[in-house]
Design a protein around this motif. Structure first.
Motif, PDB file in Angstrom:
ATOM      1  N   LEU A 195       3.977  -6.838  -5.380  1.00 55.05           N
ATOM      2  CA  LEU A 195       3.035  -6.974  -4.267  1.00 55.05           C
ATOM      3  C   LEU A 195       2.212  -5.689  -4.161  1.00 55.05           C
ATOM      4  CD1 LEU A 195       5.385  -8.731  -1.701  1.00 55.05           C
ATOM      5  CD2 LEU A 195       3.441  -9.766  -2.910  1.00 55.05           C
ATOM      6  N   HIS A 196       1.080  -5.715  -4.813  1.00 55.48           N
ATOM      7  CA  HIS A 196       0.170  -4.570  -4.772  1.00 55.48           C
ATOM      8  C   HIS A 196      -0.325  -4.374  -3.348  1.00 55.48           C
ATOM      9  CE1 HIS A 196      -2.913  -1.823  -6.378  1.00 55.48           C
ATOM     10  NE2 HIS A 196      -3.714  -2.357  -5.464  1.00 55.48           N
ATOM     11  N   HIS A 197      -0.353  -3.129  -2.907  1.00 56.69           N
ATOM     12  CA  HIS A 197      -0.762  -2.859  -1.520  1.00 56.69           C
ATOM     13  C   HIS A 197      -1.485  -1.519  -1.456  1.00 56.69           C
ATOM     14  CE1 HIS A 197      -0.855  -2.801   2.770  1.00 56.69           C
ATOM     15  NE2 HIS A 197       0.024  -1.797   2.896  1.00 56.69           N
ATOM     16  N   MET A 198      -2.811  -1.596  -1.514  1.00 55.37           N
ATOM     17  CA  MET A 198      -3.668  -0.419  -1.366  1.00 55.37           C
ATOM     18  C   MET A 198      -4.825  -0.799  -0.447  1.00 55.37           C
ATOM     19  SD  MET A 198      -2.379   2.099  -3.175  1.00 55.37           S
ATOM     20  CE  MET A 198      -3.649   3.255  -3.711  1.00 55.37           C
ATOM     21  N   ARG A 199      -5.514   0.204   0.089  1.00 52.34           N
ATOM     22  CA  ARG A 199      -6.579  -0.079   1.061  1.00 52.34           C
ATOM     23  C   ARG A 199      -7.685  -0.971   0.485  1.00 52.34           C
ATOM     24  NH1 ARG A 199      -8.745   4.813   4.628  1.00 52.34           N
ATOM     25  NH2 ARG A 199      -6.588   4.577   5.336  1.00 52.34           N
ATOM     26  N   PRO A 200      -8.136  -0.752  -0.764  1.00 53.58           N
ATOM     27  CA  PRO A 200      -9.204  -1.625  -1.281  1.00 53.58           C
ATOM     28  C   PRO A 200      -8.753  -3.064  -1.528  1.00 53.58           C
ATOM     29  CG  PRO A 200      -9.109   0.446  -2.476  1.00 53.58           C
ATOM     30  CD  PRO A 200      -7.853   0.353  -1.676  1.00 53.58           C
ATOM     31  N   TYR A 201      -7.463  -3.244  -1.794  1.00 48.56           N
ATOM     32  CA  TYR A 201      -6.950  -4.598  -2.067  1.00 48.56           C
ATOM     33  C   TYR A 201      -5.449  -4.636  -1.799  1.00 48.56           C
ATOM     34  CZ  TYR A 201      -5.508  -8.823  -4.505  1.00 48.56           C
ATOM     35  OH  TYR A 201      -4.958 -10.032  -4.804  1.00 48.56           O
ATOM     36  N   SER A 202      -5.038  -5.579  -0.960  1.00 42.21           N
ATOM     37  CA  SER A 202      -3.628  -5.734  -0.624  1.00 42.21           C
ATOM     38  C   SER A 202      -3.227  -7.197  -0.689  1.00 42.21           C
ATOM     39  CB  SER A 202      -3.345  -5.190   0.782  1.00 42.21           C
ATOM     40  OG  SER A 202      -2.026  -5.531   1.182  1.00 42.21           O
ATOM     41  N   MET A 203      -2.117  -7.458  -1.350  1.00 40.67           N
ATOM     42  CA  MET A 203      -1.614  -8.825  -1.436  1.00 40.67           C
ATOM     43  C   MET A 203      -0.967  -9.279  -0.125  1.00 40.67           C
ATOM     44  SD  MET A 203      -0.058  -8.984  -5.297  1.00 40.67           S
ATOM     45  CE  MET A 203      -1.172  -9.124  -6.707  1.00 40.67           C
ATOM     46  N   PHE A 204      -0.808  -8.387   0.814  1.00 39.53           N
ATOM     47  CA  PHE A 204      -0.274  -8.759   2.124  1.00 39.53           C
ATOM     48  C   PHE A 204      -1.371  -9.250   3.057  1.00 39.53           C
ATOM     49  CE2 PHE A 204       2.973  -5.725   0.649  1.00 39.53           C
ATOM     50  CZ  PHE A 204       4.122  -6.470   0.868  1.00 39.53           C
ATOM     51  N   THR A 205      -2.597  -8.790   2.846  1.00 36.93           N
ATOM     52  CA  THR A 205      -3.683  -9.119   3.776  1.00 36.93           C
ATOM     53  C   THR A 205      -4.807  -9.933   3.150  1.00 36.93           C
ATOM     54  OG1 THR A 205      -4.781  -7.012   3.273  1.00 36.93           O
ATOM     55  CG2 THR A 205      -3.232  -7.039   5.124  1.00 36.93           C
ATOM     56  N   THR A 206      -4.897  -9.933   1.821  1.00 38.56           N
ATOM     57  CA  THR A 206      -5.985 -10.635   1.135  1.00 38.56           C
ATOM     58  C   THR A 206      -5.439 -11.855   0.414  1.00 38.56           C
ATOM     59  OG1 THR A 206      -7.078  -8.522   0.758  1.00 38.56           O
ATOM     60  CG2 THR A 206      -7.875 -10.386  -0.507  1.00 38.56           C
ATOM     61  N   ARG A 207      -6.062 -12.990   0.629  1.00 38.42           N
ATOM     62  CA  ARG A 207      -5.586 -14.237   0.020  1.00 38.42           C
ATOM     63  C   ARG A 207      -6.424 -14.646  -1.194  1.00 38.42           C
ATOM     64  NH1 ARG A 207      -0.883 -15.130   0.484  1.00 38.42           N
ATOM     65  NH2 ARG A 207      -1.103 -17.397   0.292  1.00 38.42           N
ATOM     66  N   LEU A 208      -7.082 -13.698  -1.834  1.00 43.74           N
ATOM     67  CA  LEU A 208      -7.886 -14.018  -3.005  1.00 43.74           C
ATOM     68  C   LEU A 208      -6.992 -14.441  -4.169  1.00 43.74           C
ATOM     69  CD1 LEU A 208     -10.453 -11.064  -3.115  1.00 43.74           C
ATOM     70  CD2 LEU A 208     -10.918 -13.418  -2.433  1.00 43.74           C
ATOM     71  N   ASP A 209      -7.424 -15.462  -4.916  1.00 44.57           N
ATOM     72  CA  ASP A 209      -6.726 -15.752  -6.170  1.00 44.57           C
ATOM     73  C   ASP A 209      -7.249 -14.772  -7.226  1.00 44.57           C
ATOM     74  OD1 ASP A 209      -9.251 -16.638  -6.845  1.00 44.57           O
ATOM     75  OD2 ASP A 209      -8.717 -18.759  -6.934  1.00 44.57           O
TER      76      ASP A 209
END
Length: 270
Positions: A195-209
């Motif tokens: 589960l990648h989690h950084m400010r530009p992209y996070s799998m906890f907050t972004t639902r992009l495929d």
């Protein structure tokens, strides 16, 4: 007359014995020279076999431990057993690297372990080698230090506020695989919740495929390059809500675009 014949026969036998001894001596010297020339040499720093004076590992095995969440006792034990199983199966001369992923993106720019697997004496030549000495050297110089680093890593309890997995895979592609360019099998073994989690992209907050992620500048900036690498993913199931097949497929696509192949996935539980 008979005395002279006996004397000549004795001298002939003596010459034959001398000749045989000389041949044996020459054979022994020849074998010693051949053995010294044929005997492999090893790099003093890494223990890797040398070819034309340069380290030449026969295989490359890279472990990446995601420690942004503390491992549970079950996960720590499963990780330890898995790593030791891989190392046991690796041939002598395989390059072993161990990286830790923590919140600081500098944490994975250098390997915690960078050593070739030594011979353990199981294939020692009974005439020219000491199996016990080889085993002792294997344990003291390779196995024990490696186990200490593994135990140290799985025992880390500090929780991180970010998880830079994508940056880690990009870094390892350069620091490990590109730097060594091993011609044998190349394997990346990951222990993580993925589960990648950084400010530009996070799998906890972004639902992009993956296709949506791939279009982001962030994805293009951190594209990994792992040509020909086989990847094994060992999932630490800390957040099952986010760790469904969608997540597995994301990483399959990401590694595919990096030139690698996800060959195995395992569940190491909570």
């Amino acid at each position: 007359m008979r005395y002279k014949q006996k004397q000549k026969a004795k001298e002939a036998r003596h010459l034959i014995v001398v000749a045989l001894l000389a041949l044996l001596a020459l054979a022994g010297i020849g074998y010693a020279i051949y053995f010294m020339n044929a005997r492999p040499t090893f790099d003093k720093e890494t223990g890797c076999p040398l070819v034309n004076g340069q380290p030449a590992p026969v295989e490359h095995l890279v472990f990446v431990l995601d420690l942004t969440d503390p491992l549970t006792p079950q996960q720590a034990n499963a990780t330890r057993v898995s790593i030791e199983r891989h190392i046991k199966a690796a041939p002598a001369g395989a390059l072993i690297e161990l990286y830790r992923v923590q919140a600081n993106t500098q944490s994975f720019t250098k390997p915690l372990v960078l050593q070739c697997k030594r011979r353990d004496g199981s294939d020692a030549d009974a005439l020219t080698e000491n199996a016990r000495k080889l085993k002792k050297k294997f344990e003291a110089q390779f196995l024990q230090p490696l186990k200490e680093k593994i135990n140290e890593s799985v025992g880390i309890t500090k929780e991180s506020k970010q998880s830079p997995l994508i940056e880690a895979f990009q870094s390892v592609g350069v620091t490990a695989f590109e730097a060594w360019d091993v011609q044998g099998p190349r394997t990346l073994v990951v222990y993580s919740d993925m589960l990648h989690h950084m400010r530009p992209y996070s799998m906890f907050t972004t639902r992009l495929d993956y296709s949506g992620f791939k279009a982001l500048p962030y994805a293009q900036q951190h594209q990994a390059d792992l040509p020909g690498v086989e990847v094994e993913l060992n999932y630490l199931y800390n957040h099952p809500k986010y760790q469904k097949m969608r997540n597995v497929q994301f990483w399959q696509h990401l590694f595919h675009d990096a030139g690698a192949t996800v060959t195995k996935t395992y569940n190491l539980g909570k």
